[in-house]
Scaffold this motif. Structure first.
Motif, PDB file in Angstrom:
ATOM      1  N   VAL A 203      53.994  75.358 -22.934  1.00 52.88           N
ATOM      2  CA  VAL A 203      54.917  75.975 -23.890  1.00 52.88           C
ATOM      3  C   VAL A 203      54.254  76.160 -25.252  1.00 52.88           C
ATOM      4  O   VAL A 203      54.409  77.197 -25.908  1.00 52.88           O
ATOM      5  N   LEU A 204      53.485  75.161 -25.687  1.00 50.04           N
ATOM      6  CA  LEU A 204      52.789  75.269 -26.968  1.00 50.04           C
ATOM      7  C   LEU A 204      51.807  76.439 -26.971  1.00 50.04           C
ATOM      8  O   LEU A 204      51.763  77.240 -27.906  1.00 50.04           O
ATOM      9  N   ILE A 205      51.019  76.538 -25.915  1.00 49.74           N
ATOM     10  CA  ILE A 205      50.016  77.605 -25.845  1.00 49.74           C
ATOM     11  C   ILE A 205      50.684  78.974 -25.831  1.00 49.74           C
ATOM     12  O   ILE A 205      50.236  79.919 -26.497  1.00 49.74           O
ATOM     13  N   ALA A 206      51.794  79.087 -25.064  1.00 48.24           N
ATOM     14  CA  ALA A 206      52.512  80.364 -25.026  1.00 48.24           C
ATOM     15  C   ALA A 206      53.051  80.716 -26.412  1.00 48.24           C
ATOM     16  O   ALA A 206      52.950  81.865 -26.865  1.00 48.24           O
ATOM     17  N   GLY A 207      53.597  79.726 -27.119  1.00 46.87           N
ATOM     18  CA  GLY A 207      54.144  79.987 -28.444  1.00 46.87           C
ATOM     19  C   GLY A 207      53.079  80.400 -29.442  1.00 46.87           C
ATOM     20  O   GLY A 207      53.256  81.360 -30.209  1.00 46.87           O
ATOM     21  N   VAL A 229      56.542  86.329 -25.054  1.00 45.98           N
ATOM     22  CA  VAL A 229      57.815  85.742 -25.493  1.00 45.98           C
ATOM     23  C   VAL A 229      58.731  85.494 -24.301  1.00 45.98           C
ATOM     24  O   VAL A 229      59.384  84.439 -24.202  1.00 45.98           O
ATOM     25  N   ALA A 230      58.780  86.463 -23.370  1.00 43.13           N
ATOM     26  CA  ALA A 230      59.609  86.284 -22.171  1.00 43.13           C
ATOM     27  C   ALA A 230      59.115  85.095 -21.350  1.00 43.13           C
ATOM     28  O   ALA A 230      59.907  84.282 -20.865  1.00 43.13           O
ATOM     29  N   ALA A 234      61.100  81.478 -20.547  1.00 48.89           N
ATOM     30  CA  ALA A 234      61.253  80.969 -19.184  1.00 48.89           C
ATOM     31  C   ALA A 234      60.656  79.574 -19.045  1.00 48.89           C
ATOM     32  O   ALA A 234      61.260  78.668 -18.449  1.00 48.89           O
ATOM     33  N   MET A 235      59.462  79.377 -19.601  1.00 49.60           N
ATOM     34  CA  MET A 235      58.817  78.073 -19.522  1.00 49.60           C
ATOM     35  C   MET A 235      59.585  77.025 -20.310  1.00 49.60           C
ATOM     36  O   MET A 235      59.657  75.858 -19.922  1.00 49.60           O
ATOM     37  N   TYR A 236      60.162  77.437 -21.429  1.00 50.93           N
ATOM     38  CA  TYR A 236      60.945  76.511 -22.255  1.00 50.93           C
ATOM     39  C   TYR A 236      62.148  75.987 -21.478  1.00 50.93           C
ATOM     40  O   TYR A 236      62.433  74.780 -21.470  1.00 50.93           O
ATOM     41  N   MET A 237      62.849  76.889 -20.798  1.00 52.16           N
ATOM     42  CA  MET A 237      64.017  76.474 -20.013  1.00 52.16           C
ATOM     43  C   MET A 237      63.602  75.621 -18.817  1.00 52.16           C
ATOM     44  O   MET A 237      64.273  74.641 -18.470  1.00 52.16           O
ATOM     45  N   LEU A 238      62.483  75.993 -18.190  1.00 55.42           N
ATOM     46  CA  LEU A 238      61.993  75.205 -17.064  1.00 55.42           C
ATOM     47  C   LEU A 238      61.592  73.809 -17.512  1.00 55.42           C
ATOM     48  O   LEU A 238      61.887  72.807 -16.839  1.00 55.42           O
TER      49      LEU A 238
END
Length: 267
Positions: A203-207, A229-230, A234-238
């Motif tokens: 999640v950090l890397i995606a952000g 962002v999408a 998705a990863m945040y909710m997972l």
């Protein structure tokens, strides 16, 4: 989330992307100048306060017809009591283990959920020390329960399968010793630590990637930030789901180990 708006720390090579580490998440490290005090320790203490305050308030005015807070507290307690302790341990033995299972579940849950809360953004068990400590306590607990119920012969019951021809015991006993007394506590701790660390780093890397892509001059490259962002959402909710599941799994396995120690002579 902070990860969407803060640039990655440290220099980049020719404008390249520098991925964040777990140390960049959560409460700023600059806040903690006291010797021996870390962000993880602060969050652990805070979790104890949160749990204590919530359940003390929920139980403060017990009524026959509960209010919303009392109902939430009773539902939380009932979930651990009935869905974990009673269903797994069963019999008359389960009730005395409800406090420890209840404490484990909500302690792990709150410390995991930190990772999904803006500003905190740091699951405590992404540091392996906490996971090792909890697994060690559980390890000592179920061995003590087994010895108290079955005496010292529990150590034999735990590693010598019943009804197995004696020649096979030379193969099975070492496997059982490694499985029950070495692998079990290791997997119990590492499962919690690895999922919290890996999920949160993703999640950090995606952000941070969103920030990096938006800063690029190429319009097409900027546009790909929408896809990131999408993926981030998705990863945040997972990750939030996994945080809850890992608290449940750790507590469930604890109940299974206790049940196995209590009824080792019948397995």
């Amino acid at each position: 989330m902070n990860a969407l708006v803060l640039p990655a720390e440290g220099p980049t090579d020719g404008g390249g992307f520098t991925p964040p580490g777990i140390g960049e998440a959560g409460l700023p490290g600059a806040w903690f100048h006291w010797d021996g005090i870390t962000r993880y320790q602060v969050l652990v203490v805070l979790s104890v306060v949160i749990i204590a305050v919530f359940f003390l308030l929920a139980a403060r005015k017990g009524k026959l017809v509960p209010g919303r807070l009392q109902f939430a507290g009773e539902a939380a307690y009932g979930f651990v009591r009935n869905s974990i302790a009673k269903d797994v341990i069963g019999g008359k033995d389960f009730i005395k283990f409800v406090p420890v299972l209840f404490t484990l579940f909500f302690f792990i849950l709150i410390n995991n959920i930190y990772g999904a809360i803006p500003f905190f953004e740091l699951p405590t068990f992404s540091h392996v020390g906490g996971a090792y400590a909890l697994a060690a306590l559980v390890y000592i607990l179920w061995i003590a329960v087994g010895i108290k119920r079955n005496g010292i012969r529990y150590l034999k019951l735990a590693v010598v399968p019943s009804g197995v021809p004696w020649p096979l015991l030379f193969l099975l006993v070492p496997i059982e010793i490694i499985s029950n007394f070495i692998v079990r506590p290791m997997t119990h701790s590492l499962r919690l630590f690895a999922t919290m660390l890996a999920g949160h780093l993703i999640v950090l890397i995606a952000g941070y990637s969103v920030h990096f892509l938006i800063d690029q001059e190429n319009v097409l490259v900027k546009g790909t930030s929408i896809l990131v962002v999408a993926g981030f959402a998705a990863m945040y909710m997972l990750e939030a789901l996994i945080m809850v599941l890992q608290a449940y799994v750790f507590t469930l396995l604890t109940a299974i180990y206790i049940e196995g120690a209590l009824h080792a002579d019948s397995h």
